[in-house]
Enzyme design. Structure first.
Site, PDB file in Angstrom:
ATOM      1  N   LYS A  83       0.832  -1.201   0.000  1.00 43.57           N
ATOM      2  CA  LYS A  83       0.000   0.000   0.000  1.00 43.57           C
ATOM      3  C   LYS A  83       0.868   1.253   0.000  1.00 43.57           C
ATOM      4  O   LYS A  83       0.468   2.287  -0.509  1.00 43.57           O
ATOM      5  CB  LYS A  83      -0.918  -0.004   1.223  1.00 43.57           C
ATOM      6  CG  LYS A  83      -1.927  -1.135   1.236  1.00 43.57           C
ATOM      7  CD  LYS A  83      -2.768  -1.126   2.499  1.00 43.57           C
ATOM      8  CE  LYS A  83      -3.721  -2.305   2.540  1.00 43.57           C
ATOM      9  NZ  LYS A  83      -4.516  -2.343   3.785  1.00 43.57           N
ATOM     10  N   ARG A  84       2.051   1.148   0.590  1.00 45.75           N
ATOM     11  CA  ARG A  84       2.904   2.325   0.727  1.00 45.75           C
ATOM     12  C   ARG A  84       3.607   2.689  -0.572  1.00 45.75           C
ATOM     13  O   ARG A  84       3.695   3.856  -0.948  1.00 45.75           O
ATOM     14  CB  ARG A  84       3.941   2.077   1.832  1.00 45.75           C
ATOM     15  CG  ARG A  84       4.906   3.240   2.039  1.00 45.75           C
ATOM     16  CD  ARG A  84       5.853   2.973   3.198  1.00 45.75           C
ATOM     17  NE  ARG A  84       5.136   2.884   4.459  1.00 45.75           N
ATOM     18  CZ  ARG A  84       5.728   2.631   5.628  1.00 45.75           C
ATOM     19  NH1 ARG A  84       7.047   2.438   5.665  1.00 45.75           N
ATOM     20  NH2 ARG A  84       5.027   2.560   6.734  1.00 45.75           N
TER      21      ARG A  84
END
Length: 481
Positions: free
Chosen positions: A261-262
């Protein structure tokens, strides 16, 4: 009956890896004539994200994965369907479903009360790390008698309930993808089952819930392999029938690292907002780790269901290639009915200010049809069609075409032909260039490329008759002048 579940935690929006896990659960359940269940595992309240459950349900529905049982939305309110609920673990906690099973384990000698403080546990782990050991509980409270433990609880001491693993025992299981897996209990921890706040941990709740919901196959990411022996030991301790385990390979980015997600666009919402079609995303995602026997690349959900098999799922991680996804998405766009595609691209054209809400359906479909073959994502129609609605930078090759020796003849011929008609409809547009060819004496590249350069600032592009019809008589005259 075969029963599979997708059981995400509402700690954020649905991840693309989570959608693939849901998809594989769905495909196998449907192929076997079984049930696909959606359960929410929200026992970790510290990481709960508001709106995450609604997002999970919305994105699964958008992707076309309909549930047979579990959590759903009814008029945008979280609801449930099925006879084995609640399907949200925090609601199951309220019904005190887990404590009686934890007590049963204690009475059987498979679990124990632990009174160690967080400070002591942190000190143990830090020392073990300093000594180069794997951090794990040292079993201090394992020797406390049940009678003494109950007295300490009556006196108000805080406690957790831990699993009591046997020493030096191999726990063996067969995974449908990974094959035979063996893990020794000496490499495992006495897992906390019930936390100090009374909530069950994932490792305990998942086993109890899967048993009570008659789940036959546990299909999840391979990061859970090391936890599976703990779960199997719990099944054994309770005397319950064990399910079949299937651990899926990780979804990787192009660098070979786990899609995160990062660092990546990893949520399903990211892909939906970028203009990918749900059928195309599901189609491509199925192929990230699985290959159908037919070796086809474009498959409907029904076709995937018919061919799906865990035997053809790779043991190693599958690379998520956005370029390949774009290609798959483009295939779906090209196969769509123009009227359906027009509805999907309309919001992007509206946002760009190219059209208004009350645009004639025929005109909207003409614009859509003109660029259907050249876009791989829905928003791309804005840049592709910009030259029709705004002044754009003229390509260097188009500048040359605008300055060919016979350009004035072509311009004057076009103006004369345009003044003979009231408007450019489909019939006029299709025959217009033949009239210019006949009247000017030029043909082929000497005809088409200069005129396209005059009208669009480009020398290549979509069907010229479509461009003429979309621009219309007045705009063409403006551009020629």
């Amino acid at each position: 009956m075969v029963r599979l579940r997708f059981a995400p935690s509402p700690t954020g929006y649905l991840h693309i890896g989570g959608l693939r896990t849901a998809l594989y659960n769905y495909l196998y359940a449907k192929q076997q004539g079984g049930k696909f269940v959606l359960r929410i595992e929200d026992t970790d309240r510290t990481r709960y994200v508001e709106g995450a459950i609604e997002n999970l349900i919305h994105e699964l529905k958008w992707a076309g994965l309909s549930i047979d049982e579990g959590v759903c939305l009814d008029n945008e309110k979280i609801s449930e369907v099925g006879e084995k609920g609640p399907y949200i673990q925090s609601e199951r906690v309220k019904k005190d479903i887990y404590n009686k099973y934890a007590t049963e384990l204690i009475e059987k000698g498979y679990a124990y009360y632990c009174f160690c403080s967080k400070e002591r546990l942190d000190e143990i782990k830090n020392q073990q790390k300093a000594d180069g050991k794997i951090p794990r509980y040292d079993g201090l409270c394992k020797g406390i008698s049940l009678e003494d433990a109950k007295k300490r609880i009556e006196n108000g001491e805080s406690y957790v309930i831990r699993l009591k693993l046997p020493e030096n025992r191999d726990i063996v299981f067969n995974d449908l993808i990974k094959g035979k897996i063996t893990i020794n209990t000496n490499d495992m921890d006495d897992q906390v089952l019930i936390k100090a706040d009374g909530f069950p941990t994932y490792h305990f709740a998942v086993v109890v819930d899967d048993h009570l919901m008659n789940i036959t196959h546990i299909v999840r990411g391979d990061e859970w392999i090391s936890s599976t022996p703990k779960h199997l030991f719990l099944y054994e301790a309770f005397g319950w029938e064990k399910p079949t385990f299937v651990h899926l390979p990780t979804v990787l980015n192009k660098s070979g690292k786990k899609l995160s997600k990062r660092n990546d666009d990893a949520s399903v919402e990211d892909f939906r907002l970028k203009g990918y079609l749900p059928k195309a995303l599901i189609n491509y995602l199925a192929l990230v780790g699985w290959s159908p026997e037919s070796n086809e690349e474009i498959l409907s959900l029904d076709e995937m269901t018919a061919q799906f098999s865990f035997d053809r799922v790779s043991k190693s991680g599958g690379v998520f290639d956005v370029d390949k996804l774009d290609w798959v998405n483009a295939q779906y766009i090209r196969k769509m009915e123009v009227s359906e595609l027009a509805k999907l691209v309309k919001p992007y054209l509206l946002e760009a200010g190219f059209i208004d809400e009350n645009i004639c359906p025929y005109r909207l479909e003409l614009i859509t049809k003109t660029f259907q073959e050249s876009i791989s994502r829905l928003p791309q129609i804005v840049e592709q069609s910009r030259f029709l609605f705004e002044n754009v930078e003229v390509e260097s090759e188009a500048v040359e075409m605008r300055n060919v020796a016979h350009i004035d003849i072509l311009k004057e011929t076009m103006i004369q032909e345009l003044n003979k008609i009231d408007k450019i409809d489909e019939e006029v547009a299709k025959g217009f260039m033949k009239k210019i060819q006949k009247a000017s004496g030029f043909k082929g590249k000497d005809l088409y490329m200069p005129i396209r350069a005059l009208l669009t600032g480009q020398v290549h592009g979509p069907e010229l008759s479509n461009i003429l019809e979309i621009l219309g008589k007045e705009e063409i005259l403006n551009r020629l002048s």
